[in-house]
Motif scaffolding. Structure first.
Motif, PDB file in Angstrom:
ATOM      1  N   PHE A  46      -8.906   4.200  -0.257  1.00  0.00           N
ATOM      2  CA  PHE A  46      -8.914   4.587   1.149  1.00  0.00           C
ATOM      3  C   PHE A  46      -9.748   5.861   1.343  1.00  0.00           C
ATOM      4  O   PHE A  46     -10.445   5.999   2.358  1.00  0.00           O
ATOM      5  CB  PHE A  46      -7.483   4.812   1.647  1.00  0.00           C
ATOM      6  CG  PHE A  46      -6.735   3.547   1.931  1.00  0.00           C
ATOM      7  CD1 PHE A  46      -6.810   2.929   3.171  1.00  0.00           C
ATOM      8  CD2 PHE A  46      -5.969   2.955   0.946  1.00  0.00           C
ATOM      9  CE1 PHE A  46      -6.126   1.754   3.427  1.00  0.00           C
ATOM     10  CE2 PHE A  46      -5.271   1.780   1.185  1.00  0.00           C
ATOM     11  CZ  PHE A  46      -5.352   1.174   2.431  1.00  0.00           C
ATOM     12  N   ARG A  79       2.813   1.731  -3.410  1.00  0.00           N
ATOM     13  CA  ARG A  79       1.948   2.070  -4.561  1.00  0.00           C
ATOM     14  C   ARG A  79       0.769   2.935  -4.090  1.00  0.00           C
ATOM     15  O   ARG A  79      -0.362   2.764  -4.528  1.00  0.00           O
ATOM     16  CB  ARG A  79       1.464   0.771  -5.214  1.00  0.00           C
ATOM     17  CG  ARG A  79       2.605  -0.119  -5.671  1.00  0.00           C
ATOM     18  CD  ARG A  79       2.145  -1.514  -6.055  1.00  0.00           C
ATOM     19  NE  ARG A  79       1.247  -1.487  -7.195  1.00  0.00           N
ATOM     20  CZ  ARG A  79       0.618  -2.567  -7.664  1.00  0.00           C
ATOM     21  NH1 ARG A  79       0.790  -3.733  -7.074  1.00  0.00           N
ATOM     22  NH2 ARG A  79      -0.182  -2.470  -8.709  1.00  0.00           N
ATOM     23  N   TRP A  80       1.078   3.892  -3.206  1.00  0.00           N
ATOM     24  CA  TRP A  80       0.034   4.696  -2.584  1.00  0.00           C
ATOM     25  C   TRP A  80      -0.750   5.511  -3.603  1.00  0.00           C
ATOM     26  O   TRP A  80      -1.969   5.669  -3.473  1.00  0.00           O
ATOM     27  CB  TRP A  80       0.640   5.615  -1.532  1.00  0.00           C
ATOM     28  CG  TRP A  80      -0.382   6.475  -0.854  1.00  0.00           C
ATOM     29  CD1 TRP A  80      -0.544   7.828  -0.978  1.00  0.00           C
ATOM     30  CD2 TRP A  80      -1.407   6.030   0.042  1.00  0.00           C
ATOM     31  NE1 TRP A  80      -1.589   8.256  -0.207  1.00  0.00           N
ATOM     32  CE2 TRP A  80      -2.148   7.174   0.437  1.00  0.00           C
ATOM     33  CE3 TRP A  80      -1.772   4.793   0.549  1.00  0.00           C
ATOM     34  CZ2 TRP A  80      -3.227   7.110   1.301  1.00  0.00           C
ATOM     35  CZ3 TRP A  80      -2.849   4.707   1.426  1.00  0.00           C
ATOM     36  CH2 TRP A  80      -3.564   5.860   1.795  1.00  0.00           C
ATOM     37  N   ASN A  81      -0.069   6.040  -4.597  1.00  0.00           N
ATOM     38  CA  ASN A  81      -0.777   6.841  -5.613  1.00  0.00           C
ATOM     39  C   ASN A  81      -1.863   6.032  -6.311  1.00  0.00           C
ATOM     40  O   ASN A  81      -2.899   6.567  -6.713  1.00  0.00           O
ATOM     41  CB  ASN A  81       0.221   7.368  -6.651  1.00  0.00           C
ATOM     42  CG  ASN A  81       1.150   8.425  -6.080  1.00  0.00           C
ATOM     43  OD1 ASN A  81       0.804   9.086  -5.100  1.00  0.00           O
ATOM     44  ND2 ASN A  81       2.318   8.561  -6.661  1.00  0.00           N
ATOM     45  N   GLU A  82      -1.623   4.746  -6.440  1.00  0.00           N
ATOM     46  CA  GLU A  82      -2.591   3.878  -7.102  1.00  0.00           C
ATOM     47  C   GLU A  82      -3.734   3.491  -6.177  1.00  0.00           C
ATOM     48  O   GLU A  82      -4.883   3.381  -6.598  1.00  0.00           O
ATOM     49  CB  GLU A  82      -1.867   2.624  -7.600  1.00  0.00           C
ATOM     50  CG  GLU A  82      -2.746   1.611  -8.298  1.00  0.00           C
ATOM     51  CD  GLU A  82      -1.969   0.387  -8.744  1.00  0.00           C
ATOM     52  OE1 GLU A  82      -2.613  -0.622  -9.098  1.00  0.00           O
ATOM     53  OE2 GLU A  82      -0.715   0.434  -8.738  1.00  0.00           O
ATOM     54  N   PHE A  83      -3.407   3.277  -4.876  1.00  0.00           N
ATOM     55  CA  PHE A  83      -4.407   2.757  -3.942  1.00  0.00           C
ATOM     56  C   PHE A  83      -5.077   3.822  -3.083  1.00  0.00           C
ATOM     57  O   PHE A  83      -6.036   3.522  -2.364  1.00  0.00           O
ATOM     58  CB  PHE A  83      -3.772   1.701  -3.023  1.00  0.00           C
ATOM     59  CG  PHE A  83      -3.250   0.500  -3.751  1.00  0.00           C
ATOM     60  CD1 PHE A  83      -4.016  -0.127  -4.720  1.00  0.00           C
ATOM     61  CD2 PHE A  83      -1.992  -0.012  -3.471  1.00  0.00           C
ATOM     62  CE1 PHE A  83      -3.545  -1.245  -5.395  1.00  0.00           C
ATOM     63  CE2 PHE A  83      -1.508  -1.132  -4.145  1.00  0.00           C
ATOM     64  CZ  PHE A  83      -2.291  -1.751  -5.103  1.00  0.00           C
ATOM     65  N   ALA A  84      -4.586   5.051  -3.118  1.00  0.00           N
ATOM     66  CA  ALA A  84      -5.149   6.103  -2.268  1.00  0.00           C
ATOM     67  C   ALA A  84      -6.644   6.317  -2.468  1.00  0.00           C
ATOM     68  O   ALA A  84      -7.381   6.510  -1.491  1.00  0.00           O
ATOM     69  CB  ALA A  84      -4.384   7.413  -2.501  1.00  0.00           C
ATOM     70  N   SER A 142       8.161   1.201  -7.662  1.00  0.00           N
ATOM     71  CA  SER A 142       7.174   0.690  -6.708  1.00  0.00           C
ATOM     72  C   SER A 142       7.307  -0.816  -6.535  1.00  0.00           C
ATOM     73  O   SER A 142       7.218  -1.329  -5.415  1.00  0.00           O
ATOM     74  CB  SER A 142       5.756   1.054  -7.174  1.00  0.00           C
ATOM     75  OG  SER A 142       5.463   0.464  -8.430  1.00  0.00           O
ATOM     76  N   PHE A 162       0.830  -1.203   0.000  1.00  0.00           N
ATOM     77  CA  PHE A 162       0.000   0.000   0.000  1.00  0.00           C
ATOM     78  C   PHE A 162       0.869   1.260   0.000  1.00  0.00           C
ATOM     79  O   PHE A 162       0.563   2.235  -0.686  1.00  0.00           O
ATOM     80  CB  PHE A 162      -0.927   0.009   1.212  1.00  0.00           C
ATOM     81  CG  PHE A 162      -2.111  -0.909   1.078  1.00  0.00           C
ATOM     82  CD1 PHE A 162      -3.050  -0.711   0.074  1.00  0.00           C
ATOM     83  CD2 PHE A 162      -2.290  -1.975   1.949  1.00  0.00           C
ATOM     84  CE1 PHE A 162      -4.150  -1.552  -0.056  1.00  0.00           C
ATOM     85  CE2 PHE A 162      -3.381  -2.825   1.834  1.00  0.00           C
ATOM     86  CZ  PHE A 162      -4.314  -2.615   0.817  1.00  0.00           C
ATOM     87  N   ALA A 163       1.957   1.229   0.800  1.00  0.00           N
ATOM     88  CA  ALA A 163       2.822   2.403   0.888  1.00  0.00           C
ATOM     89  C   ALA A 163       3.592   2.623  -0.413  1.00  0.00           C
ATOM     90  O   ALA A 163       3.713   3.755  -0.895  1.00  0.00           O
ATOM     91  CB  ALA A 163       3.800   2.245   2.060  1.00  0.00           C
TER      92      ALA A 163
END
Length: 221
Positions: A37, A29-34, A171, A26-27
């Motif tokens: 959330f 690839r945060w831009n993808e998973f933000a 990533s 998650f950290a």
């Protein structure tokens, strides 16, 4: 080490790899998973975590294969070089060579106008984590264990990391690196404890069998 503790090492290392990949994924690839959330999409978050956990299990298996391969190579190295002194020197040379290649080869292959800093940073980070783990290993056992542990954490981790290094996706590089480091460090630091536990269990079993034999003799007489 008895079969029970071998299975325990295998399963616990799987868990370390799975959970580390699930969290780091998650950290990294945060831009993808933000967005998921932000939307509090629990089902999507859970399914993504399960997927990354499964990928982490694969990383863990790679780590365990690398560890047992290194244990074999280490035995051969001690035999070929007639003890730890010369073998440790060889390992130090290989550590320097691998770190240099990790920076230089990646830079000349992928560094299109980029600075050397980002390529150097990963190598330094790997060396720092490896040194900390090796220091702890040396405190657990003896000072002679420092260089073999550092070799394993730097050289073997890099070899395990090669498939993603060749792609050079940042990533994915981080996504694979952290589970590998966690699994490798965990195996390195837990092995002696499991061996000692296996020996203690064997001694307890022998004592129990001996006591059982004494009790049977007393019953016969």
């Amino acid at each position: 080490m008895n079969s029970r503790n071998i299975v325990r090492l295998f399963l616990s290392t799987l868990a370390v790899g799975g959970f580390t990949a699930g969290i780091v994924g998650f950290a990294a690839r945060w831009n993808e998973f933000a967005p998921m959330f932000t939307a509090l999409d629990i089902s999507e978050i859970l399914s993504t975590f399960i997927w990354m956990f499964g990928v982490g299990l694969i990383f863990s298996v790679i780590s365990q294969a690398g560890y047992f391969a290194y244990l074999t190579i280490h035995r051969f190295g001690l035999g070929i070089f007639k003890g730890p002194s010369l073998w440790n020197a060889v390992q130090l040379v290989l550590i320097v060579f691998v770190l240099f290649d990790l920076v230089y080869l990646r830079f000349i292959t992928f560094g299109n106008g980029e600075g050397l800093g980002s390529y150097l940073g990963l190598a330094v980070f790997l060396l720092i984590i490896g040194s900390i783990t090796a220091f702890i290993k040396g405190k657990q056992t003896n000072k002679q264990a420092f260089i073999p542990a550092l070799f394993f954490m730097v050289v073997v981790t890099t070899v395990e990391w090669v498939p993603v290094l060749r792609v050079n996706n940042e990533s994915w590089m981080l996504f694979m690196l952290f589970p590998l480091l966690a699994c490798n460090a965990y195996q390195l630091l837990i092995l002696n404890k499991l061996i000692a536990k296996s020996q203690q269990e064997l001694e307890n079993r022998k004592a129990k069998n001996k006591q059982t034999g004494v009790n049977r003799n007393e019953q016969i007489t």
